[in-house]
Design a protein around this motif. Structure first.
Motif, PDB file in Angstrom:
ATOM      1  N   HIS A 133       0.111  15.388  -8.163  1.00  0.00           N
ATOM      2  CA  HIS A 133      -1.142  14.643  -8.204  1.00  0.00           C
ATOM      3  C   HIS A 133      -1.060  13.425  -7.281  1.00  0.00           C
ATOM      4  CE1 HIS A 133      -3.170  16.887 -11.340  1.00  0.00           C
ATOM      5  NE2 HIS A 133      -2.092  16.834 -12.087  1.00  0.00           N
ATOM      6  N   ALA A 134      -2.170  13.110  -6.645  1.00  0.00           N
ATOM      7  CA  ALA A 134      -2.230  11.946  -5.768  1.00  0.00           C
ATOM      8  C   ALA A 134      -2.172  10.664  -6.602  1.00  0.00           C
ATOM      9  CB  ALA A 134      -3.514  11.978  -4.944  1.00  0.00           C
ATOM     10  N   HIS A 137      -5.423   9.708  -8.174  1.00  0.00           N
ATOM     11  CA  HIS A 137      -5.765  10.462  -9.391  1.00  0.00           C
ATOM     12  C   HIS A 137      -5.104   9.828 -10.611  1.00  0.00           C
ATOM     13  CE1 HIS A 137      -6.749  14.173 -11.690  1.00  0.00           C
ATOM     14  NE2 HIS A 137      -5.602  13.923 -12.301  1.00  0.00           N
ATOM     15  N   VAL A 138      -3.847   9.446 -10.469  1.00  0.00           N
ATOM     16  CA  VAL A 138      -3.130   8.818 -11.585  1.00  0.00           C
ATOM     17  C   VAL A 138      -3.784   7.491 -11.959  1.00  0.00           C
ATOM     18  CG1 VAL A 138      -0.890   7.968 -12.366  1.00  0.00           C
ATOM     19  CG2 VAL A 138      -1.012   9.971 -10.871  1.00  0.00           C
ATOM     20  N   VAL A 139      -4.218   6.734 -10.959  1.00  0.00           N
ATOM     21  CA  VAL A 139      -4.873   5.451 -11.231  1.00  0.00           C
ATOM     22  C   VAL A 139      -6.175   5.662 -12.002  1.00  0.00           C
ATOM     23  CG1 VAL A 139      -6.025   3.491 -10.137  1.00  0.00           C
ATOM     24  CG2 VAL A 139      -3.808   4.254  -9.303  1.00  0.00           C
ATOM     25  N   ASP A 172      -2.977   3.600  -1.484  1.00  0.00           N
ATOM     26  CA  ASP A 172      -3.402   3.190  -0.151  1.00  0.00           C
ATOM     27  C   ASP A 172      -4.857   3.584   0.030  1.00  0.00           C
ATOM     28  OD1 ASP A 172      -0.879   2.235   0.472  1.00  0.00           O
ATOM     29  OD2 ASP A 172      -0.211   4.180   1.257  1.00  0.00           O
ATOM     30  N   GLU A 173      -5.685   2.623   0.408  1.00  0.00           N
ATOM     31  CA  GLU A 173      -7.107   2.895   0.584  1.00  0.00           C
ATOM     32  C   GLU A 173      -7.327   3.897   1.715  1.00  0.00           C
ATOM     33  OE1 GLU A 173     -11.273   0.453   1.446  1.00  0.00           O
ATOM     34  OE2 GLU A 173      -9.428  -0.600   0.925  1.00  0.00           O
ATOM     35  N   THR A 174      -8.136   4.920   1.425  1.00  0.00           N
ATOM     36  CA  THR A 174      -8.411   5.946   2.429  1.00  0.00           C
ATOM     37  C   THR A 174      -9.159   5.332   3.602  1.00  0.00           C
ATOM     38  OG1 THR A 174      -8.558   7.621   0.686  1.00  0.00           O
ATOM     39  CG2 THR A 174      -9.488   8.184   2.841  1.00  0.00           C
TER      40      THR A 174
END
Length: 465
Positions: A133-134, A137-139, A172-174
């Motif tokens: 999972h990215a 997603h966890v956040v 990290d912001e996309t």
């Protein structure tokens, strides 16, 4: 006979069962009877410590409510059904349910909510990251669980929200990757060959979200005043069971064993074979005869600012008139098969465009225009904001066009271009550093005859000798 203890004073005694017992008066229950809490321990120091802790929570007004505490799974169901559903938008609620079923309940669902510890959450987040999972997603899972525990703490079900003691993974912001001006023109040229070309002109040229574009209705389009009013958006919501036995309703669709390696049933699935169902699976609501609340529905935008009117570029008006005329012709040709939804962009039978098919078409147009892969947001809102900035439009105006509530949000949508940065630094350098003087070329060779006479040159030679 011992005197009666004062009100609110705790009692500690050694029982015949070999345990030390403590009873603390917390107040009164709803029916008016005393609310007495019981604690027990093997030693007298331990029972005194437990009694003091309960008295401290009582005096601070943070004592948990009486009764057995629910598990995390039970509380999440209560929170999403009775509390979050009153405030969240339907699409957000669907996302909360999805992450609760797939991540929170399998991870910590069996823990009692008052026995949940920070290390339980840390292990769950670590397992999610190891499963692929990215971090983003966890956040999201962390925020959903933290919000649910915050409400439980507010209602005195638990003494502390343990999610506040855990740091979720860093995200990290996309980075936005909008179209350049040339790419935007190439994309719209490819879209011009399709019946849905006007949908992409509005999406790319005005920065509308996908749901706002597909949910745009003629009732909220004023071609005379040249205004779009995005009062509605089109979204696909998950179906919910309308029957009382959700598990039994989907019995014929349950799959408890994983698919074999050479599975042909799901060969056409883009994401591969679906995961096996849980033993208590209540999904498959799309097959429920009494299903409700799902499919393509019109919902209100998330914020009031999102419903602000947006000016239509005057050059778009003739194209919109032509698009409306073509739609009228389709309505007449469809006859009784036409389904009236008053949408600006419709299928040949009048139904709204499917967001999934719309997304697939966007990817196809990228390939036809020779543009590398992008997100749909990059090709619409990020592109509109960036090109407006390149055209010299100030940030407050871009914020109004994109209908953001904060200008900091607009700045994340606008990406600087390298050629603009180079030009800006060139002008900065010219301002601070004076221009360099032209270098002295020195003597140059000439083949033309001088004005001196031959006799004068001869006299100079004699003088030098």
């Amino acid at each position: 006979m011992s005197p009666r203890k004062p009100n609110m004073e705790s009692s500690i005694y050694f029982g015949t069962d070999g345990w030390w017992h403590g009873r603390v008066t917390m107040g009164v229950k709803n029916d008016g009877s005393p609310d007495r809490r019981h604690r027990r321990a093997k030693t007298e120091p331990d029972i005194k410590r437990k009694v003091r802790e309960l008295e401290r929570l009582r005096d601070q007004g943070r004592a948990p409510a009486a009764g057995r505490k629910p598990t995390v799974a039970k509380w999440m169901e209560t929170y999403l059904t009775d509390i979050a559903s009153l405030k969240l938008k339907p699409r957000s609620l669907d996302d909360y349910w999805s992450k609760t079923r797939n991540d929170i309940i399998p991870g910590v669902g069996q823990h009692r909510i008052d026995k949940l510890r920070p290390e339980h959450l840390e292990r769950m987040y670590r397992a999610m990251l190891d499963a692929g999972h990215a971090p983003s997603h966890v956040v999201k899972v962390h925020r959903i669980l933290s919000r649910a525990l915050k409400i439980a703490h507010r209602q005195r079900i638990i003494a502390e929200n343990v999610a506040t003691l855990v740091d979720p993974p860093s995200v990290d912001e996309t980075e936005a990757n909008p179209f350049t001006k040339e790419e935007a023109k190439a994309f719209l040229e490819a879209a011009a060959k399709r019946p849905t070309s006007m949908r992409w002109i509005v999406g790319v040229g005005m920065g509308f979200r996908q749901g706002e574009t597909l949910g745009l209705r003629w009732s909220y389009v004023d071609l005379e005043a040249e205004l779009f009013r995005p009062e509605w958006q089109l979204q696909r919501l998950t179906w919910r069971h309308g029957c009382g036995e959700a598990h039994a309703c989907g019995a014929r669709l349950h799959r408890f064993e994983p698919c074999p390696p050479d599975c042909t049933t799901h060969k056409g699935y883009k994401r591969g074979c679906p995961k096996p169902c849980a033993k208590t699976c209540t999904s498959h609501a799309s097959a429920c005869p009494q299903r409700k609340g799902g499919g393509l529905v019109f919902t209100r935008p998330k914020t009031k600012k999102s419903r602000n009117a947006v000016p239509i570029p005057p050059v778009f008006i003739p194209f919109l008139h032509d698009h409306k005329a073509r739609q009228e012709a389709m309505r007449a040709a469809g006859g009784e098969l036409w389904q009236e939804h008053d949408v600006v962009f419709s299928r040949p039978d009048g139904r709204p465009l499917d967001p999934r098919a719309d997304y697939e078409e966007f990817k196809e147009l990228l390939g036809e225009a020779g543009i590398d892969d992008r997100r749909l947001y990059d090709g619409s809102r990020h592109t509109a904001g960036t090109i407006l900035n390149e055209l010299g439009v100030d940030m407050p105006t871009i914020m109004e066009i994109l209908r953001h509530t904060q200008i900091s949000q607009t700045r994340r949508y606008v990406k600087g271009r390298s050629h603009l940065s180079k030009d800006a630094m060139r002008r900065m350098g010219e301002f601070f550093v004076p221009s360099r003087p032209e270098p002295d070329p020195g003597p140059t060779e000439t083949r033309t005859e001088t004005v001196d006479t031959r006799a004068a040159r001869a006299r100079r030679r004699r003088r030098i000798q």
